[in-house]
Design an enzyme around this catalytic site. Sequence first.
Site, PDB file in Angstrom:
ATOM      1  N   GLU A   1       0.822  -1.211   0.000  1.00 16.15           N
ATOM      2  CA  GLU A   1       0.000   0.000   0.000  1.00 16.15           C
ATOM      3  C   GLU A   1       0.859   1.266   0.000  1.00 16.15           C
ATOM      4  O   GLU A   1       0.415   2.334   0.392  1.00 16.15           O
ATOM      5  CB  GLU A   1      -0.931  -0.013   1.215  1.00 16.15           C
ATOM      6  CG  GLU A   1      -1.905  -1.186   1.218  1.00 16.15           C
ATOM      7  CD  GLU A   1      -2.827  -1.189   2.414  1.00 16.15           C
ATOM      8  OE1 GLU A   1      -3.750  -0.350   2.451  1.00 16.15           O
ATOM      9  OE2 GLU A   1      -2.624  -2.015   3.319  1.00 16.15           O
TER      10      GLU A   1
ATOM     11  N   SER B   1      -7.024  -2.213   1.780  1.00 10.17           N
ATOM     12  CA  SER B   1      -7.306  -1.694   0.438  1.00 10.17           C
ATOM     13  C   SER B   1      -7.753  -2.767  -0.550  1.00 10.17           C
ATOM     14  O   SER B   1      -7.577  -2.616  -1.759  1.00 10.17           O
ATOM     15  CB  SER B   1      -6.082  -0.951  -0.131  1.00 10.17           C
ATOM     16  OG  SER B   1      -5.765   0.158   0.662  1.00 10.17           O
TER      17      SER B   1
ATOM     18  N   ASN C   1     -10.732  -0.462  10.379  1.00  9.71           N
ATOM     19  CA  ASN C   1      -9.517   0.031   9.741  1.00  9.71           C
ATOM     20  C   ASN C   1      -8.912   1.107  10.627  1.00  9.71           C
ATOM     21  O   ASN C   1      -9.469   2.195  10.770  1.00  9.71           O
ATOM     22  CB  ASN C   1      -9.860   0.595   8.356  1.00  9.71           C
ATOM     23  CG  ASN C   1      -8.630   0.882   7.520  1.00  9.71           C
ATOM     24  OD1 ASN C   1      -7.601   1.302   8.043  1.00  9.71           O
ATOM     25  ND2 ASN C   1      -8.742   0.673   6.228  1.00  9.71           N
TER      26      ASN C   1
ATOM     27  N   SER D   1     -11.309  11.126   0.891  1.00  8.96           N
ATOM     28  CA  SER D   1     -11.562   9.831   1.530  1.00  8.96           C
ATOM     29  C   SER D   1     -12.794   9.897   2.424  1.00  8.96           C
ATOM     30  O   SER D   1     -13.163  10.964   2.916  1.00  8.96           O
ATOM     31  CB  SER D   1     -10.351   9.401   2.363  1.00  8.96           C
ATOM     32  OG  SER D   1      -9.214   9.217   1.558  1.00  8.96           O
TER      33      SER D   1
END
Length: 363
Positions: free
Chosen positions: A15, A186, A311, A320
């Site tokens: 990521e 992700s 998360n 986001s």
Amino acid sequence: MKTKLYVLYGGKSVEHEISLKTARTVLGAVDESKFELHPIYIARDGRWCAPDTEGLPGVEAAERLVAEPTHGSEAASIGDVLLRKLSLPGKKVVLPLIHGSFGEDGTLQGLLEMLNVPYVGNGVLSAALTLDKAMSKQMLAQAGIRQVEHLVILRGQWLADETRCLSALEDGIGYPCYVKPSSLGSSIGISRCDDRSELLAGIAEAFQYDAKLVVERELPGREIQVAVMGNEEPIASLPGEFIHDHRFFDFTSKYSDPRLRMSIPAELSEALTGQVRSLALQAYRALGCEGLARVDFFLDRDGLLYLNEINALPGFTSASMYPVMWERTDGTTYAALIERLIEYAFARHEARQSLRYERHATC
């Protein structure tokens, strides 16, 4: 005097690129009348370096994120950055923006604890638990929180008896199902499987990223998210939802679909909105979270909520879900949200300073 803000990003993680996007947004948004920015880049091979951004405003510093480490080993590079940067005098705080392995899994948090420096986000245990889907599901089950049926497979079990593992999955989970690396985010390495051939391919793919897998039954319905922040008394945002037409909301769908849009607050009844916010706080506390986390749920066709995952370092660009949910909940801007998270970091650090690390002398 300004607070020194050390922004850690990049990392030895699949990521890596997502972390760079997050760091660019943060560096461009921080109030530089309050903070002195110190970007620290961790390369894909694990070496650390501090890009030369001295005197540059945050927006320009964000364009110089990637640098080539000059030291030949991880240890030498970490030592150099600690001596030149983190040893500077004055008030300081670290903002870790490394998603996935070696950043979100408790390892980086452990180093920062040993350095006795305040840092934003979850501590060692909660970071490790939230990234490990198998362990977090076990803890959440003990807390009585409803989850989708799932099984855990270890690489050793699979290699020892593939037939037995397949039978357990097909009898206990069935199709369609999802195969996930236990400790990754992700949607990387995740596969949706409709039959045995796809399941075998999905398991092979996931084992490239982790030695432990979680296989879940598919639950038709909606995906609802809630942003949470705080330490001992956390608060939950209004719930949000991505509107899309993908059967499987994979990495490409999340980051590249121009048709993707957010619905915040999600179209839920008042009672269901209250329930999902309450469950998010319950899950946050069950895993000992501090600072921030995004809690994701499935809402089935009968109106029942199932916790999907937590998360601990959610996507944090200006577009986001996590920061946007706060903006639409109470008007908190992106820059103000960063400052609130930093305040939580200082509060937790101050509380830890009252702990004793030696026993009382006896008479």
